[in-house]
Design a protein around this motif. Sequence first.
Motif, PDB file in Angstrom:
ATOM      1  N   GLU A  27      62.028 -49.732 -53.488  1.00  0.00           N
ATOM      2  CA  GLU A  27      63.024 -49.305 -53.629  1.00  0.00           C
ATOM      3  C   GLU A  27      64.156 -49.829 -54.905  1.00  0.00           C
ATOM      4  N   ILE A  28      63.358 -50.502 -55.376  1.00  0.00           N
ATOM      5  CA  ILE A  28      64.308 -51.406 -56.425  1.00  0.00           C
ATOM      6  C   ILE A  28      63.565 -51.279 -57.599  1.00  0.00           C
ATOM      7  N   VAL A  29      61.857 -50.782 -57.848  1.00  0.00           N
ATOM      8  CA  VAL A  29      61.376 -51.032 -58.645  1.00  0.00           C
ATOM      9  C   VAL A  29      61.393 -50.164 -59.922  1.00  0.00           C
ATOM     10  N   GLU A  30      61.880 -49.233 -59.891  1.00  0.00           N
ATOM     11  CA  GLU A  30      62.592 -47.905 -60.541  1.00  0.00           C
ATOM     12  C   GLU A  30      63.827 -48.681 -61.489  1.00  0.00           C
ATOM     13  N   ASP A  31      64.614 -48.968 -60.716  1.00  0.00           N
ATOM     14  CA  ASP A  31      66.233 -49.431 -60.801  1.00  0.00           C
ATOM     15  C   ASP A  31      65.363 -51.032 -61.505  1.00  0.00           C
ATOM     16  N   ALA A  32      65.128 -51.255 -62.103  1.00  0.00           N
ATOM     17  CA  ALA A  32      64.238 -52.534 -62.228  1.00  0.00           C
ATOM     18  C   ALA A  32      63.867 -52.396 -63.253  1.00  0.00           C
ATOM     19  N   LEU A  33      63.093 -51.491 -64.003  1.00  0.00           N
ATOM     20  CA  LEU A  33      62.573 -51.026 -64.778  1.00  0.00           C
ATOM     21  C   LEU A  33      63.573 -50.106 -66.071  1.00  0.00           C
ATOM     22  N   LEU A  34      64.635 -49.629 -65.635  1.00  0.00           N
ATOM     23  CA  LEU A  34      65.781 -49.024 -66.097  1.00  0.00           C
ATOM     24  C   LEU A  34      66.526 -50.409 -67.105  1.00  0.00           C
ATOM     25  N   VAL A  35      66.533 -51.449 -65.284  1.00  0.00           N
ATOM     26  CA  VAL A  35      67.713 -53.144 -66.379  1.00  0.00           C
ATOM     27  C   VAL A  35      67.115 -53.494 -67.208  1.00  0.00           C
ATOM     28  N   ARG A  56      61.984 -63.079 -61.606  1.00  0.00           N
ATOM     29  CA  ARG A  56      61.468 -63.913 -60.726  1.00  0.00           C
ATOM     30  C   ARG A  56      62.174 -62.666 -59.407  1.00  0.00           C
ATOM     31  N   TRP A  57      60.950 -63.446 -58.671  1.00  0.00           N
ATOM     32  CA  TRP A  57      61.206 -62.799 -57.235  1.00  0.00           C
ATOM     33  C   TRP A  57      61.666 -63.844 -55.876  1.00  0.00           C
ATOM     34  N   MET A  58      62.200 -63.290 -55.259  1.00  0.00           N
ATOM     35  CA  MET A  58      62.943 -64.523 -54.337  1.00  0.00           C
ATOM     36  C   MET A  58      62.925 -63.722 -53.078  1.00  0.00           C
ATOM     37  N   ARG A  59      62.607 -64.322 -52.050  1.00  0.00           N
ATOM     38  CA  ARG A  59      62.248 -63.154 -50.462  1.00  0.00           C
ATOM     39  C   ARG A  59      62.896 -64.780 -49.670  1.00  0.00           C
ATOM     40  N   ASP A  60      63.804 -64.358 -48.776  1.00  0.00           N
ATOM     41  CA  ASP A  60      65.031 -65.223 -48.103  1.00  0.00           C
ATOM     42  C   ASP A  60      65.665 -64.053 -47.249  1.00  0.00           C
ATOM     43  N   ALA A  61      64.819 -64.810 -45.949  1.00  0.00           N
ATOM     44  CA  ALA A  61      65.757 -63.591 -44.420  1.00  0.00           C
ATOM     45  C   ALA A  61      65.824 -61.948 -44.324  1.00  0.00           C
ATOM     46  N   GLY A  62      65.047 -62.277 -44.945  1.00  0.00           N
ATOM     47  CA  GLY A  62      64.208 -60.507 -45.009  1.00  0.00           C
ATOM     48  C   GLY A  62      64.584 -59.520 -46.175  1.00  0.00           C
ATOM     49  N   LEU A  63      65.515 -60.277 -47.245  1.00  0.00           N
ATOM     50  CA  LEU A  63      65.892 -60.376 -48.546  1.00  0.00           C
ATOM     51  C   LEU A  63      64.903 -60.046 -49.440  1.00  0.00           C
ATOM     52  N   GLY A  64      64.882 -59.442 -50.321  1.00  0.00           N
ATOM     53  CA  GLY A  64      64.160 -59.915 -51.645  1.00  0.00           C
ATOM     54  C   GLY A  64      65.059 -59.235 -52.490  1.00  0.00           C
ATOM     55  N   THR A  65      65.086 -60.448 -54.139  1.00  0.00           N
ATOM     56  CA  THR A  65      66.483 -60.562 -55.297  1.00  0.00           C
ATOM     57  C   THR A  65      65.253 -60.479 -56.187  1.00  0.00           C
ATOM     58  N   LEU A  66      65.408 -60.162 -56.629  1.00  0.00           N
ATOM     59  CA  LEU A  66      64.625 -59.782 -58.713  1.00  0.00           C
ATOM     60  C   LEU A  66      66.042 -59.771 -59.489  1.00  0.00           C
ATOM     61  N   ARG A 116      71.131 -62.778 -70.936  1.00  0.00           N
ATOM     62  CA  ARG A 116      71.775 -61.485 -70.815  1.00  0.00           C
ATOM     63  C   ARG A 116      70.961 -61.315 -69.308  1.00  0.00           C
ATOM     64  N   TRP A 117      71.263 -61.708 -67.875  1.00  0.00           N
ATOM     65  CA  TRP A 117      70.730 -61.392 -66.499  1.00  0.00           C
ATOM     66  C   TRP A 117      71.281 -60.799 -65.771  1.00  0.00           C
ATOM     67  N   ALA A 118      70.411 -60.069 -64.914  1.00  0.00           N
ATOM     68  CA  ALA A 118      70.880 -59.453 -63.289  1.00  0.00           C
ATOM     69  C   ALA A 118      70.356 -59.299 -62.692  1.00  0.00           C
ATOM     70  N   GLU A 119      70.606 -58.939 -61.202  1.00  0.00           N
ATOM     71  CA  GLU A 119      70.334 -59.515 -59.581  1.00  0.00           C
ATOM     72  C   GLU A 119      69.506 -57.694 -59.274  1.00  0.00           C
ATOM     73  N   LEU A 120      68.844 -57.387 -58.370  1.00  0.00           N
ATOM     74  CA  LEU A 120      68.824 -56.659 -57.677  1.00  0.00           C
ATOM     75  C   LEU A 120      68.531 -57.009 -56.130  1.00  0.00           C
ATOM     76  N   VAL A 121      68.763 -56.811 -55.296  1.00  0.00           N
ATOM     77  CA  VAL A 121      68.620 -56.615 -54.337  1.00  0.00           C
ATOM     78  C   VAL A 121      67.993 -56.009 -53.577  1.00  0.00           C
ATOM     79  N   ALA A 122      66.737 -56.000 -52.317  1.00  0.00           N
ATOM     80  CA  ALA A 122      66.468 -55.048 -51.685  1.00  0.00           C
ATOM     81  C   ALA A 122      66.570 -55.813 -50.522  1.00  0.00           C
ATOM     82  N   VAL A 123      66.201 -54.656 -49.446  1.00  0.00           N
ATOM     83  CA  VAL A 123      66.970 -55.250 -47.797  1.00  0.00           C
ATOM     84  C   VAL A 123      65.870 -54.520 -47.351  1.00  0.00           C
TER      85      VAL A 123
END
Length: 123
Positions: A27-35, A56-66, A116-123
Amino acid sequence: MPPVPGAVSDVRRRAGAVLAAWKVSPEIVEDALLVVSELLTNAIVHALPPAVLRLRWMRDAGLGTLHIEVTDAGPSCAARQQRAGIDPDEHGRGEEIVHALATRYGMRTSRRGVTRWAELVAV
C-alpha cells in the motif's frame, strides 16, 4: 548517485527491489517510489553532488514506517540562478507531492549538506 541521465530511474528501480526484499507494505510502495524520485530529482537539479539515498523500514505494533532521506552537498549557485527562469508550470511541484504523500517530512542542514526526509506509514 551521479548526476547523469537515467540515474533517478535506476536508483528508483533499485529502491523498489530493496522494498520488495524487505516486504514493505504494498500500500505504500508506489507512493514511496514517487517520493524517492522527487527527492532525488530535487537533489540533482538544485544541489551539488553527491546525492545519497537512505531507506529504513521499521515495524512496530502492527504499523510499518518507511523513512526515506536524500542528502546532498547543498545548493549550487547555478541552480539558484536557474530558478529565476524556470517555468512554474513545468517545475516546482516535487515538494508539494512529497508533502501530500508523506505522513511526516522535513529538512536538516549540516556542514556536510542538506538532508530532506519523508516518512510513510502503513497499517
